[in-house]
Every structure is written in structure tokens, then in C-alpha cells.
Design an enzyme around this catalytic site. Structure first.
Site, PDB file in Angstrom:
ATOM      1  N   SER A  64       0.798  -1.239   0.000  1.00 46.20           N
ATOM      2  CA  SER A  64       0.000   0.000   0.000  1.00 46.20           C
ATOM      3  C   SER A  64       0.823   1.278   0.000  1.00 46.20           C
ATOM      4  CB  SER A  64      -0.916   0.037   1.217  1.00 46.20           C
ATOM      5  OG  SER A  64      -2.124  -0.585   0.922  1.00 46.20           O
ATOM      6  N   LYS A  67       0.501   3.369  -2.984  1.00 49.30           N
ATOM      7  CA  LYS A  67      -0.689   4.193  -3.257  1.00 49.30           C
ATOM      8  C   LYS A  67      -0.350   5.683  -3.226  1.00 49.30           C
ATOM      9  CE  LYS A  67      -3.839   0.713  -1.335  1.00 49.30           C
ATOM     10  NZ  LYS A  67      -4.535   0.292  -0.102  1.00 49.30           N
ATOM     11  N   TYR A 189      -3.234  -2.323 -10.709  1.00 52.76           N
ATOM     12  CA  TYR A 189      -3.194  -2.119  -9.250  1.00 52.76           C
ATOM     13  C   TYR A 189      -2.337  -3.187  -8.556  1.00 52.76           C
ATOM     14  CZ  TYR A 189      -4.783  -2.119  -4.399  1.00 52.76           C
ATOM     15  OH  TYR A 189      -4.813  -2.126  -3.025  1.00 52.76           O
ATOM     16  N   TYR A 240      -4.468   2.794   7.824  1.00 48.53           N
ATOM     17  CA  TYR A 240      -5.725   2.044   7.957  1.00 48.53           C
ATOM     18  C   TYR A 240      -6.571   2.672   9.066  1.00 48.53           C
ATOM     19  CZ  TYR A 240      -2.380  -0.981   5.613  1.00 48.53           C
ATOM     20  OH  TYR A 240      -1.408  -1.452   4.784  1.00 48.53           O
ATOM     21  N   VAL A 258       1.087  -3.829   3.870  1.00 46.40           N
ATOM     22  CA  VAL A 258       0.992  -5.133   4.525  1.00 46.40           C
ATOM     23  C   VAL A 258       2.253  -5.987   4.338  1.00 46.40           C
ATOM     24  CG1 VAL A 258      -1.527  -5.305   4.597  1.00 46.40           C
ATOM     25  CG2 VAL A 258      -0.280  -6.152   2.589  1.00 46.40           C
TER      26      VAL A 258
HETATM   27  N1  GLU Z   1      -2.268  -5.106  -2.431  1.00 43.43           N
HETATM   28  C1  GLU Z   1      -2.807  -5.109  -1.097  1.00 43.43           C
HETATM   29  C2  GLU Z   1      -4.316  -5.231  -1.151  1.00 43.43           C
HETATM   30  O1  GLU Z   1      -4.906  -4.587  -1.960  1.00 43.43           O
HETATM   31  C3  GLU Z   1      -2.375  -3.854  -0.419  1.00 43.43           C
HETATM   32  C4  GLU Z   1      -2.810  -3.850   1.022  1.00 43.43           C
HETATM   33  C5  GLU Z   1      -1.983  -2.983   1.904  1.00 43.43           C
HETATM   34  O2  GLU Z   1      -0.757  -2.970   1.883  1.00 43.43           O
HETATM   35  O3  GLU Z   1      -2.628  -2.298   2.681  1.00 43.43           O
HETATM   36  O4  GLU Z   1      -4.926  -5.960  -0.425  1.00 43.43           O
END
Ligand code: GLU
Length: 304
Positions: A64, A67, A189, A240, A258
Site C-alpha cells: 500500500s 498508493k 493495481y 488504515y 501489509v
Molecule cells: N495489495 C494489497 C491489497 O490490496 C495492499 C494492502 C496494503 O498494503 O494495505 O490488499
């Protein structure tokens, strides 16, 4: 003068002694192969001095954290129009929750939760001729590092098990907030999330967020206003449903993934990245959060 090196060395020693290192994410099977004992930390200051300890040069899946980079590229391409398709409010929910999306008619709460990042991925797929290649080139350019790559095994692993992301993308599509094909957007993605980087490479890449949008070579990637907006989103939405706790304990804008990475920064002062793959119950790196709490407490440097 703060002795960053001795603080990082102490943090690394404390991390290696810690018995409970958290739990590795296994919902993406490929991520579960990593050794929970890894710990790395790297800090770059405003003079481009580097300090590190532990496995700071070992690459891991940034997940993530990517992002923030896709958001930066999309903001550079279409500007403020972006905010008609995604909001900037913290969600207070885990990264993959879908309930709010339905309540709010397909406008994701912010670009750092999965549905928001999938909308950003859709924007990049619309704007770019070769999205995966051009996004990778963008990241390599910011970092000044051609060796940064996608981990295709991780991307394929997530493609096989990313059911909630398929659900999110389909929901977005049903509200008209996804212009391209679900499979095409998610392929982008999953690749974006699979970017593999070390703590050192992450700090090189995120240097521009502490340096008014200018990378280490002084090239401008974002305006001062855009950097302000992205740092604000990292502070309020980067962890989160634990963004409040991270602001409370650490007091820096940042983003976790994650894969166990965290990158955080103090504008005009430093950018730091940690990696410890064991996660706490909210999905943030357990030892990474502890390490950054120690760093800002010892140095007395935070945005507050
Ligand atoms: N590719 C992971 C997902 O979409 C990213 C999650 C993350 O790192 O928060 O579940």
C-alpha cells in the site's frame, strides 16, 4: 547535533531482542514466504546524509505504500479534478472494507484505502499509453534508481486471491466510478502494489515529500501545494484504522503496507523507512511502529 546513527543502531538492537514480532500477512500467499526476523531502518536527512541499521538494503513488497506514488502521478496528470472521484476523509475502517463505498455512492473515502487506490489506478490506466511501464519509470525517476522492479510473483499471487479487490472494483464500476475494464485496472493495481524496494530506496523515493516536491536531484515532481495535500492525506489516512494512533505515538505523516514497510517524514528535516514484516492486529508493522515512536521520542522531532 542529533546523532541519528546511534539512535538507529539502538532501535535495531531493541527490535532484534523483541520476542513478539507480530504476524506476517498471508492473505497474499507470496507475502507469507518472508522471514519474520527481518528488521531494517534507513533515514535520509535534508542534507542527504544517510543513516541505517539492520536489513535496510533488502527489498520487500511495498504494497500500500505504492498508493502514495500512484496518487502523486495521477495528481500531476489531472490535477484537482481528481477530488471529484475520490474524497479526502479518513475512513476509520480497515483498508479493504466495502461498506462505506456503498453508503457513499461509489466515491471512496480517500485515495489510500483500496477502493480509492483502485479509482486512482483507473485514472492512470485512462491517462497512460503503457500504464505499468510508465508508472514504473515514474517511480524509478523520482528515486533515481533504474533497478526498482515489480515482483511479478507477488502481483500474480494477489491476482489469484484478491477477491475483495475484485468486489471493490465491481462495486465502483456499478456506480460509474471506474471507466476501464475491471481486470485491466486490477492488473495495474496488483503490479503497482508488488513494487519491491528496500528501506533505503523508499527514503530516496519519498525524499520529495519532505523537500517541497523536489527529488534528490532537485527536479520538481509536485508543486508545494500538492505536497501539502499528499502529506495531509498520509497523516490522516496512511495507517488504515490506526492513523490516529500513529499520529499519537509517532507524530509524522507516513504510509504503511501489509508487506511490513512504513515510510514517514518530517517536512524539511528527514525521511525514514522501516521494514519488519510482522504486523499488529490493525495491519501495521508492529516493530516498525515501535521503532518510529522511539525515533521521534528520542530526537524530539515530530510535526507536533
Ligand atoms: N495489495 C494489497 C491489497 O490490496 C495492499 C494492502 C496494503 O498494503 O494495505 O490488499
Amino acid at each position: 547535533m542529533i546523532d541519528f546513527q546511534s539512535i538507529l543502531t539502538t532501535i535495531n538492537e531493541a527490535a532484534s531482542k523483541e520476542k513478539n514480532k507480530g504476524k506476517i500477512a498471508d492473505y497474499i500467499p507470496e507475502l507469507a514466504k518472508v522471514d519474520v526476523n527481518n528488521f531494517g531502518i534507513h533515514l535520509i536527512d535534508n542534507k542527504q546524509q544517510n543513516y541505517s541499521a539492520g536489513n535496510s538494503d533488502e527489498r520487500f513488497s511495498i504494497q500500500s505504500i505504492s498508493k502514495v506514488l500512484s496518487l502523486s502521478m495521477a495528481l500531476g496528470l489531472i490535477g484537482e479534478k481528481i477530488w471529484t472521484r475520490v474524497d479526502v476523509e479518513p475512513s476509520g475502517d480497515p483498508f479493504n472494507h466495502l461498506s462505506l463505498l456503498e453508503l457513499e455512492n461509489g466515491i471512496p473515502r480517500n485515495p489510500l484505502i483500496n477502493p480509492g487506490a483502485i479509482v486512482i489506478a483507473d485514472i492512470l490506466v485512462s491517462q497512460l499509453e503503457n500504464p505499468k511501464e510508465e508508472f514504473l519509470a515514474f517511480v524509478q525517476d523520482i528515486a533515481n534508481d533504474d533497478s526498482i522492479r515489480y515482483d511479478v510473483d507477488v502481483a500474480n499471487s494477489e491476482k489469484r486471491t484478491g477477491f475483495r479487490n475484485f468486489a471493490a472494483a465491481n462495486l465502483l464500476k456499478s456506480y460509474g466510478n471506474l471507466k476501464n475494464d475491471v481486470d485491466v485496472v486490477l492488473d495495474f493495481y496488483f503490479h503497482q502494489c508488488s513494487l519491491s524496494m528496500s528501506c533505503a530506496q523508499l527514503t530516496n523515493t519519498f525524499f520529495m515529500f519532505m523537500n517541497h516536491g523536489k527529488c534528490r536531484r532537485n527536479n520538481i515532481f509536485l508543486t508545494v501545494t500538492q505536497v501539502k495535500r499528499i502529506n495531509a492525506i498520509m497523516l490522516t489516512c496512511g495507517f488504515y484504522d490506526e492513523a490516529g494512533e500513529f499520529a499519537f505515538e509517532v507524530g509524522l505523516p507516513g504510509k504503511s503496507g501489509v508487506g511490513g514497510g512504513i515510510v514517514a517524514l518530517l517536512p524539511n528535516k528527514f525521511c525514514v523507512a522501516t521494514w519488519s514484516p510482522g504486523l499488529n492486529p490493525k495491519g501495521n508493522s508492529k516493530l516498525g511502529m515501535l521503532a518510529l515512536e522511539k525515533l521521534t521520542t528520542e530526537t524530539e522531532l515530530s510535526i507536533f
